[in-house]
Design a protein around this motif. Structure first.
Motif, PDB file in Angstrom:
ATOM      1  N   ALA A   1      55.677  63.330  57.992  1.00 29.13           N
ATOM      2  CA  ALA A   1      54.466  62.934  58.704  1.00 29.13           C
ATOM      3  C   ALA A   1      54.750  61.842  59.729  1.00 29.13           C
ATOM      4  CB  ALA A   1      53.413  62.455  57.702  1.00 29.13           C
TER       5      ALA A   1
ATOM      6  N   GLY B   1      50.624  66.698  57.889  1.00 32.06           N
ATOM      7  CA  GLY B   1      49.341  66.095  58.227  1.00 32.06           C
ATOM      8  C   GLY B   1      48.595  66.820  59.327  1.00 32.06           C
ATOM      9  N   ARG B   2      49.059  68.016  59.695  1.00 27.31           N
ATOM     10  CA  ARG B   2      48.391  68.831  60.704  1.00 27.31           C
ATOM     11  C   ARG B   2      48.954  70.243  60.643  1.00 27.31           C
ATOM     12  NH1 ARG B   2      50.291  67.891  66.833  1.00 27.31           N
ATOM     13  NH2 ARG B   2      49.420  69.991  66.887  1.00 27.31           N
TER      14      ARG B   2
ATOM     15  N   ARG C   1      54.524  61.755  63.960  1.00 21.95           N
ATOM     16  CA  ARG C   1      53.860  60.716  64.756  1.00 21.95           C
ATOM     17  C   ARG C   1      54.824  60.120  65.784  1.00 21.95           C
ATOM     18  NH1 ARG C   1      51.370  56.724  60.426  1.00 21.95           N
ATOM     19  NH2 ARG C   1      50.701  55.622  62.332  1.00 21.95           N
TER      20      ARG C   1
END
Length: 411
Positions: free
Chosen positions: A69, A394-395, A73
Motif C-alpha cells: 500500500a 488499498g485500491r 502511494r
C-alpha cells in the motif's frame, strides 16, 4: 495558475535516472547491457521513438500488505498507477503482482517508467512455523525512511511537492530500492527460507525490496541476445514471449543469469554467504493486443508449450504462431491489435500499432524461474487472489484493455 509544484513526470524522470545510476554502480554488468542495447538500437534500421533511450522497467518484491500500500502511494507521487493483476503461482512462483506505470499518452511518451511490483503470498509457504516466522520478520521491518513517509503524506495533503521536496523524495525512495549486503536473519533461518523457495528468502531475509532488475528497451532483441553471448555474458537459453515477427506484438524478454552476491548473515562473522536474485534483463515491445488478439496469443502459446518434446521450443513456437496474422491489414481487419491514426505532412493517414505497455505473466514467471537456480517448483494449487491483492493495495488495479481501448482509434 502555477502551483510551484514539480510535475509528476519530472519526478518520475529524476527517480528513473537516479535508480539507473545506482543500479549501474551496484551491478556493473548492467552497464554492459546498456551499451549492447544502445549499439543494437543504432543499427536497427528504424527510427526509435524518442522515449526508447530512457525507457526502463524495474522489478521489486514486497512482503506485506502495508508495504504494498505504501509503495502504491509512493509511485503515485510520480504519476504511476497500478495496471493489471498478475498471478505467478501457477508457474510455481509464490507471488502476485501489478505494474505501476503512467497511463496518460503524454506521460507515456515522456517517460514510460514501469515497476513490476510483486507481493509475497505468505499463505503459500507450506511450513506453518516458517510462515509465522516470516510474517514476524516482515512485520518488524520498515522499508521506507521516515522522511520519505513524511514527504508522501505531504504530497497527498498539499497536492504536490516543490523542488527541494521532490529531490528529497527521490533520494529517500532510492534507499528503499538499494541493495543491502547485511541480512536480517542468521544463516540457519536464511537456509530454511531458501528451502521453501528462493524468492521467499529474497523477500524476507533482507531489510528492503532491493531492485532485482532494471530493463532497457531494445528494437531487436534477437540481435541483443546474440551480442550478449558474443561478449561472454551468460544469457537465458530462450527468449520469453512470441517469436520474431514482421510486426512485433506484446513483449519479448531475455536476461543474463542472476548474480551470486556476497551477504553477511546476522550475528555471524567470518566467511560471508552468497545470495542469488538480481539479474539483467532486456526487452522488446510490440503492439498491444485486443482481448480477441490476446486470446489467440494465449492459445497459440499453450500449443507451443505443449508441443512435441523432441522438437526445439523455438521451432514449436514458430510453428504455432504461423497462425497469428503478421500484416497490418489482417491484424486490423480481424480486430487483433489496437491502433491509432497518424497523419503525415502530406495529409495521408496511416494506422500505427499502440505500444504494449504491460507485462506477460508467463514470461515474467519464466524470467523469475530461470534466475532462481536449479531449484524447480511445481504450480501452487491456490487460485489467483485479485480481491485480496487489491485489498492489500488499498485500491482496485486498472484494466489494461480499457486503457488501450480509450487511446485507440477505430479504422
Amino acid at each position: 495558475m502555477t502551483t510551484g509544484f514539480v510535475d509528476a513526470s519530472a519526478i518520475r524522470d529524476r527517480f528513473c535516472a537516479a535508480l539507473s545510476a545506482m543500479y549501474r554502480a551496484e551491478v556493473p554488468l548492467y552497464g554492459d547491457l546498456l551499451a549492447i542495447v544502445a549499439q543494437v538500437n543504432a543499427q536497427a534500421g528504424e527510427a526509435a521513438p524518442a522515449r526508447v533511450e530512457i525507457e526502463r522497467h524495474g522489478a521489486i518484491r514486497v512482503g506485506t500488505a502495508a508495504e504494498l500500500a505504501m509503495m502504491g502511494r509512493a509511485f503515485a507521487v510520480m504519476g504511476m498507477e497500478p495496471v493489471g493483476y498478475y498471478d505467478l503461482a501457477p508457474a510455481g512462483v509464490p507471488v502476485h503482482s501489478t505494474a505501476f506505470r503512467p497511463v496518460a499518452e503524454e506521460a507515456l511518451a515522456r517517460n514510460p517508467f514501469r515497476v513490476f511490483c510483486s507481493l509475497l503470498r505468505l499463505e503459500l509457504i507450506a511450513d506453518p512455523a516458517l510462515r509465522e516466522e516470516a510474517a514476524a520478520l516482515l512485520a518488524a521491518r520498515q522499508i521506507f525512511r521516515p522522511e520519505t513517509l513524511a514527504l508522501i503524506a505531504r504530497h497527498e495533503a498539499q497536492g504536490g511537492l516543490d523542488e527541494a521536496q521532490a529531490d528529497a523524495f527521490v533520494m529517500g525512495l532510492l534507499e528503499t530500492f538499494r541493495w543491502h549486503e547485511d541480512t536480517l536473519v542468521d544463516r540457519a533461518t536464511y537456509d530454511r527460507l531458501l528451502a521453501s523457495h528462493r524468492l521467499v528468502a529474497d523477500v524476507v531475509a533482507f531489510r528492503g525490496p532491493h531492485i532485482n532488475h532494471l530493463t532497457p528497451r531494445t528494437l531487436d532483441i534477437d540481435a541483443a541476445q546474440a551480442a550478449m553471448l558474443a561478449r561472454g555474458i551468460e544469457a537465458k537459453e530462450v527468449i520469453e514471449g512470441p517469436p520474431p515477427r514482421a510486426i512485433p506484438i506484446l513483449l519479448r524478454q531475455t536476461s543474463f543469469k542472476a548474480l551470486s552476491e556476497s551477504v553477511r548473515f546476522a550475528g555471524e562473522e567470518g566467511t560471508p554467504g552468497r545470495h542469488t536474485a538480481r539479474f539483467g534483463e532486456i526487452e522488446q515491445r510490440g503492439a498491444a493486443l485486443t482481448p480477441k488478439g490476446r486470446a489467440l496469443y494465449d492459445r497459440l502459446l499453450a500449443q507451443a508449450q505443449g508441443g512435441p518434446a523432441d522438437m526445439p521450443y523455438e521451432q514449436r513456437l514458430a510453428r504455432a504462431f504461423a497462425n497469428f496474422p503478421d500484416d497490418m491489414e489482417a491484424l486490423v481487419d480481424q480486430d487483433l491489435i489496437y491502433t491509432r491514426r497518424v497523419t503525415a505532412p502530406d495529409g495521408s493517414v496511416t494506422l500505427e500499432p499502440l505500444t504494449y505497455e504491460d507485462f506477460l505473466p508467463v514470461s515474467a514467471a519464466g524470467i523469475f524461474q530461470s534466475n532462481l537456480g536449479a531449484q524447480h517448483h511445481d504450480a501452487y494449487g491456490e487460485q489467483g487472489a485479485q480481491a485480496a491483492f487489491e485489498a492489500a493495495l488499498g485500491r482496485t488495479v486498472l484494466d489494461p484493455f480499457a486503457l488501450y481501448a480509450a487511446m485507440a482509434d477505430r479504422p
